[in-house]
Every structure is written in structure tokens, then in C-alpha cells.
Enzyme design. Structure first.
Site, short mmCIF file in Angstrom:
data_model
loop_
_atom_site.label_atom_id
_atom_site.label_comp_id
_atom_site.label_asym_id
_atom_site.label_seq_id
_atom_site.Cartn_x
_atom_site.Cartn_y
_atom_site.Cartn_z
N HIS A 82 0.86 -1.19 0.00
CA HIS A 82 0.00 0.00 0.00
C HIS A 82 0.89 1.23 0.00
O HIS A 82 1.91 1.26 0.67
CB HIS A 82 -0.93 0.01 1.21
CG HIS A 82 -2.15 0.85 0.99
ND1 HIS A 82 -3.32 0.33 0.48
CD2 HIS A 82 -2.38 2.18 1.15
CE1 HIS A 82 -4.22 1.29 0.37
NE2 HIS A 82 -3.67 2.43 0.77
N ASP A 161 -14.06 3.04 6.44
CA ASP A 161 -13.04 3.76 5.66
C ASP A 161 -13.64 4.29 4.36
O ASP A 161 -13.28 5.37 3.90
CB ASP A 161 -11.83 2.86 5.36
CG ASP A 161 -10.72 3.64 4.65
OD1 ASP A 161 -10.31 4.69 5.21
OD2 ASP A 161 -10.30 3.26 3.56
N ARG A 168 -12.66 12.83 4.04
CA ARG A 168 -11.33 13.44 4.22
C ARG A 168 -10.84 14.08 2.94
O ARG A 168 -10.22 15.14 2.94
CB ARG A 168 -10.32 12.38 4.69
CG ARG A 168 -10.52 11.93 6.13
CD ARG A 168 -9.69 10.69 6.44
NE ARG A 168 -8.27 10.90 6.25
CZ ARG A 168 -7.45 10.01 5.70
NH1 ARG A 168 -7.89 8.83 5.31
NH2 ARG A 168 -6.18 10.28 5.55
N SER A 183 -6.74 4.41 8.16
CA SER A 183 -7.33 4.19 6.83
C SER A 183 -6.59 3.04 6.12
O SER A 183 -7.20 2.09 5.64
CB SER A 183 -7.23 5.48 6.02
OG SER A 183 -7.50 5.24 4.67
N LYS A 187 -7.80 -1.38 6.03
CA LYS A 187 -8.00 -2.13 4.77
C LYS A 187 -7.06 -3.33 4.70
O LYS A 187 -7.46 -4.43 4.33
CB LYS A 187 -7.74 -1.21 3.56
CG LYS A 187 -8.80 -0.13 3.36
CD LYS A 187 -8.67 0.56 2.02
CE LYS A 187 -7.58 1.60 1.92
NZ LYS A 187 -7.78 2.82 2.70
#
Ligand code: URA
Length: 410
Positions: A82, A161, A168, A183, A187
Site C-alpha cells: 500500500h 473507511d 477526508r 485508513s 484495509k
């Protein structure tokens, strides 16, 4: 519990208890806490921060707002990466199919554009028909079949999220360490991974402006994820100029396709390999071979088809999404490119329509910048530095001052 009192508590720098965090995330996910209250709380968190205990609990509450993936026994290792978000960061589009050529599974849950950074889901949706909203059973069946899925947060998986991310994006509350940690890690933890590599960006086009802040963010994510059994490594990578030569949804898909066909820009290929080798079983040389010999390309075709997309258009995505107003920006003088500011180019692309100003905005897949030259390149006067793709002359004019400031030839 009384939501305004919780917002006030955080506004005054107080620490929210586990029960208070659970209450807020539960109420927000169910729709019992309106967006304006969550926006206010996010802003309070932005200014006041969260303790490590609060951040860990927020992450777990967000992960548990939906289902956590469970796999049957004796299935391959589950791996993922990520990024904390960058401009022109199309790594996931290349890395997910590449890793799925290895004997691992890649259950990738990504996000949409956030602030000036582009989002994998928006990029994937520029491929006609591509469905990023698979349910859990379909996603798991796809893993069995081709070893990879690329989806977003859904009503089933990380719904908290999904909602908070969208808020956001348009309320100036993205660059908050606890909100980024929760966040990303909610995930990734919902994917029940064995190995995770984090690409933590720093610089003009990143949410963390310094290497030290990026390292702190990386350590924060590691601290939240490792107790749940995920082996986490991270890379701190600079984001002062865009990654590769394109910024904008379909333009980035075009560049990812070229990379999966062995024709990618050096910086993108290098980063994809640097990240992949940290979670793959195969050595770097094999990963590199798969990028060059068509193996990874075949995997993205299979992925697009499995998720309802039209893979026959992948090689002509630039023609399908063609912005009518294109402007070649020439060098003002001969010299060396001293600056190609990722933040300003990112802001210009959002202005062109590649990102959102309101949660309900539709993305314009065609717009953005391409053929962006790298810092350090020698150019002659009037030689092209980049091409701006705009919907019309008006939006080009609105973005033009940002582009002008973004580029410096010394
Ligand atoms: N990526 C995410 O998924 N969340 C963030 O907050 C930043 C980058």
C-alpha cells in the site's frame, strides 16, 4: 453517548476511550452520525492527533466495521503493498498483476483519489466495465482462479473507511498521521495478510513532507499491524516529482500497460521491483523477466476480464479517453530541468478534473499531464517539458498558473 461532547473532547486535546471510538465508528458507519459531525471530528483529530492507543483502536474499529477476509487452509501466502499516496503513483496497477504471477495471492483493497494524489480505484474505473465492487464470495473465488483481485472498500469490507476516506478527501483532513494509519491499516488488516510492504512517500507531492515524518508514519503503521501477525516492511520513497511520465487516470493506465509490456519508465519499474521483491517468493530477476516477457501483461488481461472490464481496450485506453484540448508546454530556455513540482502538478490535475472538489464530483478520466520530463534532464529552449490534457480551454487556463510554477529550467 453524546457526539458533540466527543468532538469537543478531542478538540480540547482529550484522549478518546475504546468505547467512545467504537461508538463513533459504529454510528458513522450505520449513518446515525452525520457527515458534518464526522468532518468536525476528523478536523479535531487533524489538529490534536491521537495517542498510539487511540490510533490502534481506531484502526481495529474501522477494520471491524465490516468483514475480515478468511481463507481456507493450505492456500498460498497472502501479500500486498500500500502506498501512502503520491502524484502519478500507478504502482499498484503494475505490481498487483506482477505479484500474482508468483505463487502468492494478492487480495488488494485500494482507495480512490485523495487530495492531490490519484486513487487506484478511479484509475481502474477508466477501463470500461471494470467493477471495483466485488462482494466477498466473488472476490475470494477470483483469488482461487487467478490469484488477484483489486477492489475498493464496500458496504461489506471496511465500510467505515469507505465513508471517512471520501469525507477526508474534500475536507482538508487527509494529512493526519492517525487518520492515514487507520485508513491504510484497516484495509490491509481486513485482507488478513501474511506479508505487507508499505510505500511511504515523502516530499512535495506527498502528505508527509519530510523523510523523518514518513519514517514516523511507517513505524506507526508497523506498530498497529504487526501485533495482528502481518509481516510488515516499508520503503521510504521520494515524491518531489511525479512518478513516471503521466498524471491522470486513463493516462496512468496507459503507462501501466506499457510497463506491463516491458516498456515502462525507469523510475516506475525500479520502484515496482523494489516493492515487489519484499513480499514475493520469486527473486527480483524473475519478477523483472515477468514484466518483460508478457507474463505480467497476460495477468492484467485476466484480471480485467475477471472483473467485467473490456481488456481489448487496454492498449488503446488513450484513444477512448482523449481530452479535446491538448497543450504542449515548451521549455522557456535551454538548460537543465531543476524542478517538476509534484504538488503543483497534482493540484493542476485536480483543477483539470482528474480529482474531486466535492464528494459527489465525477472524475474526468481523460485529463491530466503526460510526457512529463524528469528533473535533471537537459533541454533546449522550446523543447516539450510535458503535455497538458484538458477538457476545454477554460479548464486549461485555470490550471496553467500552477503548471507554470511547477516547472523550472535552470
Ligand atoms: N491511502 C489510504 O488508503 N488512506 C490514506 O489515508 C492515505 C493513503
Amino acid at each position: 453517548m453524546h457526539v458533540p461532547s466527543l468532538i469537543e473532547k478531542k478538540r480540547e486535546g482529550g484522549e478518546l476511550s475504546d468505547a467512545e471510538i467504537d461508538f463513533v465508528i459504529g454510528a458513522f458507519t450505520r449513518g446515525d452520525m452525520p457527515n458534518y459531525q464526522m468532518s468536525a471530528l476528523a478536523m479535531a483529530i487533524f489538529f490534536r492527533g491521537m495517542t498510539p492507543v487511540e490510533t490502534t483502536h481506531l484502526t481495529r474499529a474501522m477494520m471491524n466495521s465490516g468483514r475480515v477476509l478468511r481463507y481456507t487452509e493450505n492456500t498460498p501466502l497472502k501479500v500486498d503493498k500500500h502506498s501512502t499516496g503520491g502524484v502519478g503513483d500507478k504502482v499498484s496497477l503494475v505490481l498487483a498483476p506482477l505479484l500474482a504471477c508468483d505463487d502468492v495471492w494478492v487480495p488488494m483493497i485500494s482507495g480512490r483519489g485523495l487530495g492531490i494524489t490519484g486513487g487506484t480505484l478511479d484509475k481502474l474505473e477508466s477501463i470500461p466495465g471494470f467493477n471495483v465492487n466485488l462482494d466477498e464470495a466473488t472476490a475470494l473465488a477470483q483469488l482461487e482462479k487467478i490469484g488477484v483481485f483489486m477492489i475498493g472498500q464496500t458496504a461489506d469490507i471496511c465500510p467505515a473507511d469507505k465513508k471517512l476516506y471520501a469525507l477526508r478527501d474534500v475536507t482538508g483532513t487527509v494529512p493526519s498521521q492517525p487518520l492515514i494509519v487507520a485508513s491504510i491499516m484497516s484495509k490491509k488488516l481486513a485482507e488478513s495478510l501474511d506479508r505487507l510492504v508499505l510505500d511511504v512517500k515523502f516530499g512535495a507531492g506527498a502528505f508527509m513532507k519530510t523523510r523523518a515524518d514518513a519514517e514516523q508514519l511507517a513505524l506507526g503503521m508497523t506498530a498497529v499491524g504487526e501485533p495482528l501477525g502481518v509481516k510488515i516492511t516499508y520503503l521510504l520513497s521520494p515524491m518531489n516529482e511525479p512518478l513516471g511520465g503521466t498524471v491522470g487516470n486513463a493516462l496512468e493506465v496507459r503507462e501501466a500497460v506499457e510497463t506491463l509490456q516491458g516498456r515502462g519508465p525507469a523510475d516506475l519499474v525500479e520502484l515496482v521491483l523494489d516493492l515487489s521483491e519484499r513480499v514475493a517468493n520469486a527473486p527480483r530477476a524473475t519478477l523483472e523477466k515477468w514484466l518483460n516477457d508478457g507474463t505480467a501483461w497476460k495477468k492484467i488481461v485476466a484480471l480485467v476480464e475477471a472483473q467485467g472490464g473490456d481488456a481489448s481496450v487496454l492498449e488503446k485506453i488513450g484513444e477512448i479517453h482523449r481530452a479535446p484540448s491538448r497543450h504542449l508546454i515548451g521549455a522557456p530556455r535551454s538548460g537543465i530541468i531543476a524542478k517538476m513540482d509534484a504538488e503543483l502538478i497534482g493540484r493542476a490535475c485536480v483543477q483539470l478534473g482528474a480529482g474531486r472538489a466535492k464528494a459527489t464530483d465525477r472524475i474526468d478520466f481523460a485529463v491530466g499531464c503526460s510526457a512529463i520530463k524528469k528533473v535533471g534532464t537537459k533541454v533546449e529552449r522550446d523543447e516539450p517539458l510535458l503535455i497538458v490534457h484538458a477538457r476545454d480551454e477554460g479548464s486549461f487556463q485555470a490550471a496553467w498558473p500552477l503548471i507554470q510554477q511547477a516547472v523550472e529550467v535552470g
